[in-house]
Enzyme design. Structure first.
Site, mmCIF file in Angstrom:
data_model
loop_
_atom_site.group_PDB
_atom_site.id
_atom_site.type_symbol
_atom_site.label_atom_id
_atom_site.label_comp_id
_atom_site.label_asym_id
_atom_site.label_seq_id
_atom_site.Cartn_x
_atom_site.Cartn_y
_atom_site.Cartn_z
ATOM 1 N N PRO A 1 0.281 -1.288 -0.066
ATOM 2 C CA PRO A 1 -0.414 0.473 0.087
ATOM 3 C C PRO A 1 1.078 1.341 -0.350
ATOM 4 O O PRO A 1 1.942 1.458 0.504
ATOM 5 C CB PRO A 1 -0.594 0.039 1.231
ATOM 6 C CG PRO A 1 0.024 -0.238 2.707
ATOM 7 C CD PRO A 1 1.163 -2.270 0.812
ATOM 8 N N ARG B 1 -1.041 16.092 -9.441
ATOM 9 C CA ARG B 1 -2.503 15.586 -9.588
ATOM 10 C C ARG B 1 -4.006 16.094 -10.270
ATOM 11 O O ARG B 1 -4.128 15.231 -11.200
ATOM 12 C CB ARG B 1 -2.463 15.046 -8.443
ATOM 13 C CG ARG B 1 -1.676 14.180 -7.493
ATOM 14 C CD ARG B 1 -1.893 13.144 -6.568
ATOM 15 N NE ARG B 1 -3.014 12.297 -7.243
ATOM 16 C CZ ARG B 1 -4.144 12.211 -6.708
ATOM 17 N NH1 ARG B 1 -4.262 12.943 -6.157
ATOM 18 N NH2 ARG B 1 -4.766 11.514 -6.809
ATOM 19 N N TYR C 1 -4.235 14.682 -13.747
ATOM 20 C CA TYR C 1 -5.455 13.686 -13.657
ATOM 21 C C TYR C 1 -6.661 13.753 -13.362
ATOM 22 O O TYR C 1 -7.744 13.453 -13.335
ATOM 23 C CB TYR C 1 -5.388 11.888 -12.428
ATOM 24 C CG TYR C 1 -3.895 11.516 -12.416
ATOM 25 C CD1 TYR C 1 -2.896 10.765 -13.027
ATOM 26 C CD2 TYR C 1 -3.525 12.015 -11.361
ATOM 27 C CE1 TYR C 1 -1.333 10.214 -13.409
ATOM 28 C CE2 TYR C 1 -1.396 11.391 -11.065
ATOM 29 C CZ TYR C 1 -0.959 10.572 -12.150
ATOM 30 O OH TYR C 1 0.379 10.546 -11.613
ATOM 31 N N CYS D 1 1.465 29.669 -15.684
ATOM 32 C CA CYS D 1 1.418 29.984 -17.055
ATOM 33 C C CYS D 1 0.728 29.031 -18.045
ATOM 34 O O CYS D 1 1.294 28.879 -19.400
ATOM 35 C CB CYS D 1 2.805 30.437 -18.465
ATOM 36 S SG CYS D 1 3.733 31.992 -17.152
ATOM 37 N N GLU D 2 -0.398 27.920 -17.730
ATOM 38 C CA GLU D 2 -1.471 27.752 -18.127
ATOM 39 C C GLU D 2 -2.105 27.694 -17.793
ATOM 40 O O GLU D 2 -2.170 27.186 -15.984
ATOM 41 C CB GLU D 2 -0.175 25.608 -17.503
ATOM 42 C CG GLU D 2 1.074 25.876 -18.799
ATOM 43 C CD GLU D 2 1.711 24.402 -18.790
ATOM 44 O OE1 GLU D 2 0.817 23.569 -18.862
ATOM 45 O OE2 GLU D 2 2.878 24.192 -18.374
ATOM 46 N N TYR E 1 1.883 11.060 -3.085
ATOM 47 C CA TYR E 1 1.515 11.040 -4.748
ATOM 48 C C TYR E 1 1.374 13.006 -5.160
ATOM 49 O O TYR E 1 1.004 13.289 -5.923
ATOM 50 C CB TYR E 1 1.035 10.795 -6.160
ATOM 51 C CG TYR E 1 1.153 9.166 -5.839
ATOM 52 C CD1 TYR E 1 2.353 8.512 -5.590
ATOM 53 C CD2 TYR E 1 -0.415 8.200 -5.298
ATOM 54 C CE1 TYR E 1 2.355 7.309 -6.131
ATOM 55 C CE2 TYR E 1 -0.024 7.243 -5.119
ATOM 56 C CZ TYR E 1 1.263 6.241 -5.698
ATOM 57 O OH TYR E 1 1.078 5.289 -4.836
#
Ligand code: LLP
Length: 441
Positions: free
Chosen positions: A276, A314, A318, A346-347, A375
């Site tokens: 895990p 994340r 995702y 800048c995105e 993560y």
């Protein structure tokens, strides 16, 4: 359940106000809770009661050595997927005999490091890897204890980028080839075949795919034993999902997951290895960020914070949901309004949440992105030449910086102008004196 709760109107990590951490360490900063790590580990371990199970924490979820140490102190081993992770696990005090080495692209150097350390098991993912490992083992005069990772070809019903057990994924060998690959491995004098491994994906919120995969493993154990292999370990991977706060159905508990294990592979006489990651560390961490501006756009309100996609990838990668709350508790009757919480990069993808209901916030206020212990920091980068994010571990009333913020000076110091551009002070050309680029001068 975690230990990030409001107390006297301020969000605390255990007994420390996150505001106090931000004042000392700055923002953005990841904050981890020891009590939450301990709670998750002990709950998971208790669920496995009665099974011969070794819990090898998948350190990829959070490689901070203080986090690994917290879990190792409770008895956790480690699942590592690179030479770097192997070093982190060993530095954190995980005994080599409780480390599993997984991953599709292990290099000979990484294999040698693992064999020299004396890891419990190396999970082999392809025939070419098996051949290289046998050579490395021979050169070191040891036998490599291996499991072969099987791709059971089951649909994990999770995000496409984190599903790993379908035949089209790069992981493991097809389960239908197991008979032949084990026969080859079994005949290699430098290889000691000890088990079978599988991992079908991450953030699984449904137990059925686990059941399907474990049944397949059960059949394989019987088949391979009949072939004469002494199968002693069964590595079931990780992948059990956790609540992020936007689920429609409850997430299965570790106890329910353990029941699936018991009813499928519990009676095979194998030592079970569980890997895990997210489950142990996800809810034990939060990303603390400060509001830089509140910008009224033409159609939306943007809360621009000082964390960005480089700190927590994340949501961008995702479309993952992380609950976002203010550090100052809003009164129960506070009005909320829908805002977009975005970073400064800048995105357009640098967005943590759209249409989120938040009480009024102003520049300087702190926001907390929850469930960011897994993560999060490990996937951080310095994109846009931003400092690498700091990490703090809390235990009761104490907190400590467990990963420094890497400042821009350090990022600049590792960059160099080549000689033909004229060296600047402090910069050293890495070009060899008579190297192929010498002519370019
Ligand atoms: N074992 C193996 C062989 C793995 O590949 C993984 C995760 C784990 C164990 C641990 O899985 P967990 O229990 O954490 O689900 N970056 C993605 C997750 C990638 C997972 C990769 N492998 C995310 O942020 O959702």
């Amino acid at each position: 359940m975690d230990h990030f709760q409001y107390s006297n109107g301020r969000l605390h990590a255990e007994d420390v106000a996150v505001e106090d951490i931000a004042a000392v360490v700055g923002t953005p900063v990841y904050v981890y809770s020891t009590a939450t790590l301990e709670r998750h580990y002990t709950t998971f371990a208790a669920a496995m009661d009665g099974l011969d199970a070794t819990i090898c924490y998948a350190v990829k979820a959070n490689t901070n050595i203080a986090v690994i140490r917290t879990l190792a102190d409770l008895g956790a081993g480690a699942d590592v997927v690179s030479g770097g992770e192997l070093r982190a696990a060993l530095s954190a005090g995980v005994p080599a005999g409780r480390i599993v080495f997984s991953g599709v692209g292990k290099t000979p150097d990484e294999m040698a490091a693992a064999l020299t350390a004396g890891v419990m098991q190396i999970n082999v993912e392809s025939e070419p890897e098996l051949d290289v490992l046998a050579n490395v083992a021979r050169s070191l005069n040891v036998r490599a204890p291996i499991a072969i990772r099987i791709n059971p070809d089951v649909d994990a019903h999770t995000h496409a980028k984190i599903t790993t057990g379908r035949s089209e994924n790069k992981f493991g060998i097809e389960w239908t080839a197991a008979h032949q690959v084990y026969a080859r491995a079994g005949a290699m004098p430098d290889i000691d075949v000890v088990g079978i491994a599988a991992h079908i994906g991450s953030q699984l919120t449904d137990l059925e795919p686990f059941g399907e995969a474990f049944h397949r493993l059960r059949d394989l154990v019987a088949m391979l034993r009949a072939d004469g292999h002494n199968i002693r370990t069964l590595d079931l991977g990780g992948g059990l999902g956790i609540p992020y706060g936007n689920e429609e159905a409850p997430i299965p508990s570790p106890a329910a997951y353990a029941d699936v294990i018991r009813s499928t592979v519990g009676d095979l006489g194998c030592r079970l290895i569980l890997e895990p990651g997210r489950l142990l560390v996800g809810n034990a961490g939060a990303l603390v960020t400060r509001v830089v501006y509140v910008k009224e756009g033409a159609t939306r309100t943007f809360v621009i914070v000082d964390a960005a996609m480089n700190d927590l990838l994340r949501p961008t990668l995702y479309s993952a949901y992380h609950e976002i709350v203010p550090a100052k508790e809003a009164p129960a009757d506070a009005e909320t309004r829908q805002v977009d919480i975005v970073g400064p990069i800048c995105e357009t993808g640098d967005t943590f949440g759209t249409g989120r209901p938040l009480p009024p916030v102003a520049a300087g206020d702190l926001l907390i992105m929850r469930t960011a212990g897994a993560y999060g920091a490990v996937m951080a980068s310095t994109y846009n030449m931003r400092p690498l994010v700091a990490e703090v571990l809390v235990k009761g009333e104490a907190f400590a910086v467990v990963a420094d913020r890497i400042p821009v000076e350090t990022l600049l110091a590792r960059q160099h102008l080549p000689k033909w551009q004229g060296e600047t002070a402090g910069s050293v050309s890495t070009e060899p004196a008579n190297g192929p680029l010498a002519k370019a001068k």
